[in-house]
Design a protein around this motif. Structure first.
Motif, PDB file in Angstrom:
ATOM      1  N   LYS A 149     -66.902 -60.887 -89.566  1.00 25.37           N
ATOM      2  CA  LYS A 149     -66.216 -61.257 -90.800  1.00 25.37           C
ATOM      3  C   LYS A 149     -66.282 -62.758 -91.055  1.00 25.37           C
ATOM      4  O   LYS A 149     -66.008 -63.571 -90.176  1.00 25.37           O
ATOM      5  CB  LYS A 149     -64.756 -60.795 -90.752  1.00 25.37           C
ATOM      6  N   ARG A 271     -70.548 -46.586 -92.177  1.00 25.19           N
ATOM      7  CA  ARG A 271     -70.048 -47.471 -93.235  1.00 25.19           C
ATOM      8  C   ARG A 271     -70.589 -48.885 -93.126  1.00 25.19           C
ATOM      9  O   ARG A 271     -70.318 -49.727 -93.984  1.00 25.19           O
ATOM     10  CB  ARG A 271     -68.518 -47.479 -93.210  1.00 25.19           C
ATOM     11  N   ARG A 273     -69.801 -51.481 -91.326  1.00 20.21           N
ATOM     12  CA  ARG A 273     -68.756 -52.507 -91.362  1.00 20.21           C
ATOM     13  C   ARG A 273     -69.247 -53.806 -90.701  1.00 20.21           C
ATOM     14  O   ARG A 273     -70.195 -53.808 -89.935  1.00 20.21           O
ATOM     15  CB  ARG A 273     -67.512 -52.020 -90.612  1.00 20.21           C
ATOM     16  N   SER A 276     -70.393 -54.132 -86.900  1.00 18.30           N
ATOM     17  CA  SER A 276     -70.846 -52.837 -86.385  1.00 18.30           C
ATOM     18  C   SER A 276     -72.306 -52.931 -85.951  1.00 18.30           C
ATOM     19  O   SER A 276     -73.003 -53.897 -86.280  1.00 18.30           O
ATOM     20  CB  SER A 276     -70.671 -51.745 -87.435  1.00 18.30           C
ATOM     21  N   ASP A 294     -69.081 -48.617 -84.295  1.00 16.24           N
ATOM     22  CA  ASP A 294     -68.258 -49.354 -85.258  1.00 16.24           C
ATOM     23  C   ASP A 294     -67.876 -50.732 -84.711  1.00 16.24           C
ATOM     24  O   ASP A 294     -68.156 -51.075 -83.564  1.00 16.24           O
ATOM     25  CB  ASP A 294     -67.013 -48.534 -85.595  1.00 16.24           C
ATOM     26  N   SER A 295     -67.226 -51.512 -85.565  1.00 18.58           N
ATOM     27  CA  SER A 295     -66.763 -52.836 -85.175  1.00 18.58           C
ATOM     28  C   SER A 295     -66.017 -52.780 -83.844  1.00 18.58           C
ATOM     29  O   SER A 295     -65.200 -51.883 -83.621  1.00 18.58           O
ATOM     30  CB  SER A 295     -65.828 -53.389 -86.241  1.00 18.58           C
TER      31      SER A 295
END
Length: 298
Positions: A149, A271, A273, A276, A294-295
């Motif tokens: 992020k 997704r 993310r 990920s 995933d993350s």
């Protein structure tokens, strides 16, 4: 109205090692005296832990073995007193370590796959072993991770190529160290964006490895011409060792889809993310599986 059962997440693996005498593999089966059963190593996820870390930790605690994860095998679920237990399994290659009796396990046996299936106390374990045997155990891994992020581009004042990770992104980058090491990452690559470089920097420092900058893997370069990015990922996949590649959200879905489609592999829904990761498994240059993790903070 039926009440939905609480889900208890766990992870483990089929721990294997090659046997040179006949070119096959042996699988580690454990005996738990409390249940008087023979099963695969697994255990519950701890607070703040992702399932990849759970698998590595539980395998080490129950078998004494340090392992490297490969392809994701399957998920099994069953009822327990606390709710519905959901267990994720990976193929896990033995690297080092010897079994030591512990609080949960009093014996471990290395057996061939047929013996493992016969020894297993539960149909769920036999299901996992069947999936393990569907493909050769010794596969080549490529890791493709989306950057962590970095806040919103609309709120960043300056050259977006230099936009850094935010606080949560830095935490994700630290977690990616354990995740990358779990899959045996050795070589680190990144698109030429600060947020991508910062995502894999902690892993590169842990490995004492350089970060190779990949300009073809930025969103702008990929938008203009996806060909060089696809050629580069093929080149890295053909190289020795486990390569981890960090890129951006508008690159990875198209790149992974185009690359795996060449080999007839259908991707699981994901997704994509931030932070990920795709785990691509190959045999003699051919993609045989692609799994999504995933993350690491989820």
């Amino acid at each position: 109205m039926a009440t939905q059962k609480r889900r208890v997440f766990a992870a483990g693996g089929v721990v294997w090692r090659p046997v040179s005498s006949y070119g096959g593999v042996e699988i580690a089966m454990i005996h738990r005296p409390h249940y008087d059963d023979w099963t695969l190593p697994k255990g519950k996820r701890e607070s703040g832990e992702n399932l990849v870390a759970t698998a590595i930790r539980e395998i080490a605690e129950e078998t004494g073995c340090l392992t490297r994860l490969g392809r994701r095998l399957t998920t099994v679920s069953y009822d327990v007193s606390a709710g519905r237990k959901v267990v994720h399994y990976w193929s896990a290659r033995w690297l080092e370590g010897d079994f030591v009796e512990n609080d949960e396990v009093d014996e471990m046996r290395w057996v061939d796959p047929a013996e493992a299936a016969a020894l297993a106390s539960y149909p769920a374990d036999r299901k996992v072993l069947k999936e393990f045997g569907r493909l050769p155990a010794d596969l080549h891994t490529v890791l493709i991770v989306r950057h962590a992020k970095a806040g919103r581009a609309s709120r960043y004042r300056g050259d977006d190529r230099l936009r850094p990770l935010e606080r949560v992104g830095r935490l994700q980058a630290e977690k990616i160290v354990d995740q990358g090491l779990a899959f045996g990452a050795e070589h680190v690559h990144s698109a030429d964006r600060t947020r991508c470089l910062q995502t894999v920097e902690p892993l590169a420092l842990s490995l004492n490895a350089p970060i190779v900058v990949e300009r073809s893997l930025s969103e702008e370069a990929y938008r203009d011409d996806p060909g060089p990015a696809l050629s580069r990922i093929r080149e890295l996949a053909a190289s020795d060792g486990v390569h981890i590649v960090c890129s951006q959200g508008k690159v990875i879905p198209g790149l992974v889809h185009a690359w795996t489609a060449e080999h007839g592999v259908t991707l699981p829904r994901a997704r994509n993310r931030k932070a990920s990761m795709w785990v691509v498994s190959m045999l003699d240059g051919v993609i045989v599986a692609a799994d999504h993790v995933d993350s690491p903070l989820r």
